[in-house]
Design an enzyme around this catalytic site. Structure first.
Site, PDB file in Angstrom:
ATOM      1  N   HIS A  67       0.836  -1.207   0.000  1.00 30.97           N
ATOM      2  CA  HIS A  67       0.000   0.000   0.000  1.00 30.97           C
ATOM      3  C   HIS A  67       0.875   1.263   0.000  1.00 30.97           C
ATOM      4  O   HIS A  67       0.717   2.153  -0.852  1.00 30.97           O
ATOM      5  CB  HIS A  67      -0.905  -0.036   1.229  1.00 30.97           C
ATOM      6  CG  HIS A  67      -1.825   1.124   1.361  1.00 30.97           C
ATOM      7  ND1 HIS A  67      -3.163   1.056   1.055  1.00 30.97           N
ATOM      8  CD2 HIS A  67      -1.616   2.404   1.793  1.00 30.97           C
ATOM      9  CE1 HIS A  67      -3.736   2.228   1.264  1.00 30.97           C
ATOM     10  NE2 HIS A  67      -2.817   3.059   1.736  1.00 30.97           N
ATOM     11  N   GLU A  68       1.799   1.347   0.949  1.00 27.41           N
ATOM     12  CA  GLU A  68       2.616   2.556   1.071  1.00 27.41           C
ATOM     13  C   GLU A  68       3.578   2.706  -0.104  1.00 27.41           C
ATOM     14  O   GLU A  68       3.888   3.833  -0.512  1.00 27.41           O
ATOM     15  CB  GLU A  68       3.376   2.543   2.396  1.00 27.41           C
ATOM     16  CG  GLU A  68       2.492   2.494   3.638  1.00 27.41           C
ATOM     17  CD  GLU A  68       1.463   3.613   3.714  1.00 27.41           C
ATOM     18  OE1 GLU A  68       1.667   4.663   3.064  1.00 27.41           O
ATOM     19  OE2 GLU A  68       0.451   3.428   4.407  1.00 27.41           O
ATOM     20  N   HIS A 109       1.884   4.623  -2.809  1.00 28.36           N
ATOM     21  CA  HIS A 109       1.988   6.069  -2.598  1.00 28.36           C
ATOM     22  C   HIS A 109       3.372   6.581  -3.023  1.00 28.36           C
ATOM     23  O   HIS A 109       3.492   7.598  -3.713  1.00 28.36           O
ATOM     24  CB  HIS A 109       1.794   6.402  -1.121  1.00 28.36           C
ATOM     25  CG  HIS A 109       0.408   6.221  -0.615  1.00 28.36           C
ATOM     26  ND1 HIS A 109      -0.697   6.758  -1.237  1.00 28.36           N
ATOM     27  CD2 HIS A 109      -0.068   5.586   0.487  1.00 28.36           C
ATOM     28  CE1 HIS A 109      -1.787   6.455  -0.548  1.00 28.36           C
ATOM     29  NE2 HIS A 109      -1.437   5.743   0.499  1.00 28.36           N
ATOM     30  N   HIS A 118       3.961   6.625  -6.717  1.00 28.25           N
ATOM     31  CA  HIS A 118       3.170   7.711  -7.292  1.00 28.25           C
ATOM     32  C   HIS A 118       3.935   9.027  -7.151  1.00 28.25           C
ATOM     33  O   HIS A 118       4.076   9.796  -8.119  1.00 28.25           O
ATOM     34  CB  HIS A 118       1.828   7.783  -6.563  1.00 28.25           C
ATOM     35  CG  HIS A 118       0.802   8.641  -7.244  1.00 28.25           C
ATOM     36  ND1 HIS A 118      -0.506   8.700  -6.822  1.00 28.25           N
ATOM     37  CD2 HIS A 118       0.885   9.480  -8.305  1.00 28.25           C
ATOM     38  CE1 HIS A 118      -1.180   9.524  -7.604  1.00 28.25           C
ATOM     39  NE2 HIS A 118      -0.358  10.022  -8.502  1.00 28.25           N
TER      40      HIS A 118
END
Length: 596
Positions: free
Chosen positions: A389-390, A393, A396
Site C-alpha cells: 500500500h505505502e 503512494h 506515485h
C-alpha cells in the site's frame, strides 16, 4: 514476554535514511533559518501579483522555491519526531517546522485573492506575453475556480496564521494516543504477560484463543474510557474548527468545503455511501462466515478481526514481503518494477515498531527527497499488504516528481488512495496465482476479503460517522462523548448486524486518528473501487492499459481528479464503479467458501 525494542536496538538497514533531506539536526537548523528568511522574498510581491506577466512569473517561481524549502524542513522535522514521539528535542523541531509552515502559508496568502482579480482573458493575454506562464495554466485555473470561496488578502492572511490553532485538536490527540497513553499487559494463552500497543491491537485481535481476544478487547477499550472526556473535547473542537473555516469561506457545510478543494462533487460521497448501504448483505455474509470459526454461536466484537482460516497465520518476513511485492507489480512495466526494487534497497522504509514510534504507516518525503515510508512491520500477511500500500503512494510521488514541475508534483488524497490500492490488488492476484503453499493462499484470500471489509465497508462507515457528526454540530446539537458513543454504536450495529454490539465498541471512534482530518477516509473506499477497475483493465488489456495507468500516476495534479481518472478509464461518478468492486468482494466470498 515479547517487548517493543528501543530504536537504538534496530539495525540501520531497517531505518529510513534522512540524509537526502538533511545530514543532521544542525544542517536542518541552517535550512530552517534560510527558509524563514526566504519568506521576505515572497512577501515582497504582495500587492503586485496581477501587475504584469513578468511579475506574475517571478512571483510563482519564487513561491515554488520558498515552498520547496519549507516542505523539506517540515518533512524532516515530522519524521524525526515520528521516530520517537517521546523525544522532546524532536518534538521541538516539529513544532518549529509547523510554525514555519503556518508562517509560510500566511506569507503566501495574498496570491490567490490577487490572482482572482484577473479573469480568464487576462491570464491568456499574460501567457502570450510570457509563455513560461503556460506551465501554470491548470494551477491558475484552480485558483480562479475557488474565487467565490476566497476572502480578502487580509482575511486569508488571518486564516493562514490560525492554521496552528485550528489544527491543535489533532496534535493534542496525537500526543495523547501515541506518547502518553499506555495499555496494561494481558496474559496470553500461555500465561505470559502480553503488552498491548496501538500498533499490535488488531494483530492481537486475530489470536485464535477467543478468551484472550476478549481480554485484550476489554482491556484496550477500558483504557479509552478513562480519557473519554479529553478525546471527546478534542474531537468536538476539531469538528467545530471545520465548521467555522467552512463558514468563513461561504460554504454551506464542512463536507462541501472539504470536497471542493480537490473538486469532488458531494454526489460522489453520497453515491459511495448509498451503494455500500445497498450491499450490506455481503458484509453480513462475511460476518456469518466468521461466526463459523469462533468457539461460540454468537459473533462478538472481539471476533471481527479473527481470520476465516483456523490455522496459524504464516510468518512473512520483511525480506519475503519485499520480494513478493516487487514481483507482483510486474504488470505495471519493467521500469516501474525496477524503480520500486531500487527504493526498497535505498532505505526508503523505516521498518519495525520501536518504543515511542508513531503508530500506523504512511508514505512521506518531498519533491527534493527520496520517498520515505514509516512502517511498524509485524512479520505477518497484513504488514506485507501495508508495505504494498505505502509503496503505491511512494511510487506515485516518485513518478509525478520526475514528470512534473513542483507545482503539479503533489496530488490529492482522492487520487493517492488509488495508487496504493492498485498495488494491494496486484499483490493478491500474484500470490493467488503463483504461491503453492495452501496455508499462505488461504491467508491471502482471507486478507483480501479483510481489505474489502476494512477499506470499502469500514471506511464508508467512518464516512457516515463524520458526515453525521458534522451535520449535528452545524445544526447546533452538542457533540458530547455520550452522543458520539450512541451514534457510533448505531452505525456499528447497522454494518455488523450478525454481531452483538456491546457498549465498549461504542468507544472505537476515540481511537481513529483520521477523524482529525475531516472527510478524508471516504477516499480509501473510492480508492479501492477505482483500483479494482484499473487492475481489471490492466489484466485484460496488458501494456496499453498499464501505460494509461502510468500516465495517470505521472500526471500528479496536472488536472482535476475525476478528469485524470476518466483518462485512465474509470468513471467515479457512476455507482457502477463502486458496485463492481462490491461484486468482486462477493465473488471472493464465493471463492473462499469453495476453498474451505
Amino acid at each position: 514476554m515479547s517487548s517493543v525494542p528501543e530504536r537504538g536496538d534496530i539495525d540501520e538497514a531497517y531505518k529510513w535514511d534522512l540524509d537526502s533531506l538533511f545530514a543532521s539536526d544542525e544542517a536542518w537548523q541552517t535550512a530552517f533559518e534560510q527558509a524563514r528568511d526566504s519568506l521576505d522574498d515572497l512577501r515582497a510581491y504582495e500587492g503586485r501579483a496581477a501587475e504584469d506577466a513578468a511579475t506574475l512569473t517571478e512571483l510563482l517561481e519564487t513561491y515554488e522555491q520558498v515552498m520547496r524549502q519549507v516542505a523539506n524542513v517540515g518533512a524532516y522535522a515530522r519524521m524525526r519526531r515520528d521516530e520517537d514521539t517521546r523525544d522532546d528535542d524532536a518534538q521541538a523541531l516539529a513544532t518549529r517546522a509547523q510554525s514555519l509552515g503556518s508562517e509560510a502559508a500566511s506569507a503566501a496568502s495574498f496570491i490567490e485573492p490577487e490572482l482572482q482579480q484577473l479573469d480568464r482573458e487576462d491570464i491568456e493575454q499574460m501567457q502570450e506575453e510570457k509563455p513560461a506562464l503556460e506551465a501554470y495554466d491548470h494551477y491558475i485555473d484552480d485558483i480562479l475556480r475557488m474565487k467565490p470561496h476566497t476572502r480578502s488578502a487580509e482575511v486569508e492572511n488571518l486564516l493562514a496564521e490560525l492554521g496552528e490553532v485550528t489544527g491543535a485538536s489533532g496534535e493534542i490527540y496525537n500526543m495523547l494516543a501515541n506518547a502518553d497513553m499506555e495499555f496494561p499487559a494481558v496474559d496470553d494463552p500461555d500465561g505470559e504477560p502480553q503488552p498491548i500497543t496501538l500498533n499490535n491491537f488488531t494483530t492481537l485481535q486475530k489470536n485464535p484463543d477467543r478468551a484472550f481476544r476478549q481480554r485484550v478487547y476489554e482491556t484496550f477499550y477500558d483504557e479509552w474510557e478513562d480519557v473519554r472526556n479529553t478525546v471527546g473535547t478534542s474531537y468536538r473542537n476539531s469538528v467545530k474548527a471545520d465548521e467555522k473555516l467552512a463558514a468563513a469561506r461561504d460554504y454551506d457545510s464542512s463536507r462541501e468545503a472539504s470536497l471542493d478543494g480537490p473538486n469532488i462533487p458531494t454526489e460522489v460521497y453520497d453515491t459511495l455511501v448509498d451503494t455500500v448501504r445497498d450491499n450490506l448483505d455481503k458484509l453480513h455474509r462475511h460476518g456469518d462466515l466468521k461466526r463459523t470459526v469462533t468457539d461460540g454461536e454468537d459473533l462478538k466484537m472481539w471476533d471481527l478481526y479473527v481470520p476465516l482460516v483456523t490455522e496459524e497465520s504464516p510468518e512473512v518476513s520483511y525480506e519475503d514481503a519485499c520480494e513478493y511485492v516487487t514481483e507482483a507489480v510486474a504488470p505495471l512495466g519493467e521500469a516501474y518494477q525496477s524503480r520500486l526494487a531500487e527504493g526498497l534497497d535505498s532505505q526508503w522504509v523505516d521498518v519495525y515498531e520501536t518504543k515511542g514510534k508513531q503508530s500506523g504507516a504512511y508514505s512521506g518525503g518531498t519533491y527534493d527527497s527520496q520517498p520515505y515510508i514509516l512502517m511498524n512491520y509485524q512479520d505477518d500477511v497484513e504488514s506485507m499488504y501495508t508495505l504494498a500500500h505505502e509503496l503505491g503512494h511512494s511510487m506515485h510521488s516518485e513518478l509525478a516528481s520526475e514528470a512534473q514541475p513542483y507545482v503539479y508534483a503533489d496530488y490529492t488524497i482522492f487520487i493517492a488512495e488509488i495508487a496504493s490500492t492498485v498495488n494491494e490488488t496486484l499483490l493478491t492476484h500474484h500470490l493467488l496465482e503463483t504461491v503453492e503453499d495452501e496455508q499462505l493462499r488461504r491467508h491471502v484470500l482471507n486478507q483480501y476479503l479483510e481489505r474489502f471489509r476494512s477499506t470499502l465497508y469500514r471506511q464508508t462507515m467512518f464516512a457516515e460517522f463524520e458526515q453525521r457528526t458534522h451535520e449535528m454540530s452545524e445544526a447546533g446539537k452538542p457533540l458530547t462523548p455520550d452522543r458520539l458513543d450512541e451514534l457510533y454504536q448505531e452505525l456499528k450495529g447497522d454494518y455488523y448486524e450478525p454481531a452483538e454490539v456491546d457498549d465498549r465498541i461504542a468507544r472505537e471512534w476515540m481511537r481513529i486518528p483520521h477523524f482529525y482530518r475531516a472527510f478524508y477516509v471516504f477516499q480509501y473506499a473510492t480508492g479501492i473501487s477505482a483500483a479494482v477497475a484499473l487492475v481489471e483493465n490492466i489484466r485484460d488489456h496488458g501494456e496499453p492499459a498499464a501505460e494509461r495507468y502510468r500516465n495517470f500516476l505521472e500526471s500528479g495534479s496536472r488536472g482535476y481528479p475525476l478528469e485524470l481518472l476518466d483518462d485512465a478509464g474509470v468513471d467515479m461518478t457512476d455507482a457502477a464503479t463502486v458496485q463492481s468492486a462490491l461484486d468482486v468482494y462477493g465473488e471472493y466470498l464465493d471463492e473462499f467458501e469453495r476453498l474451505v
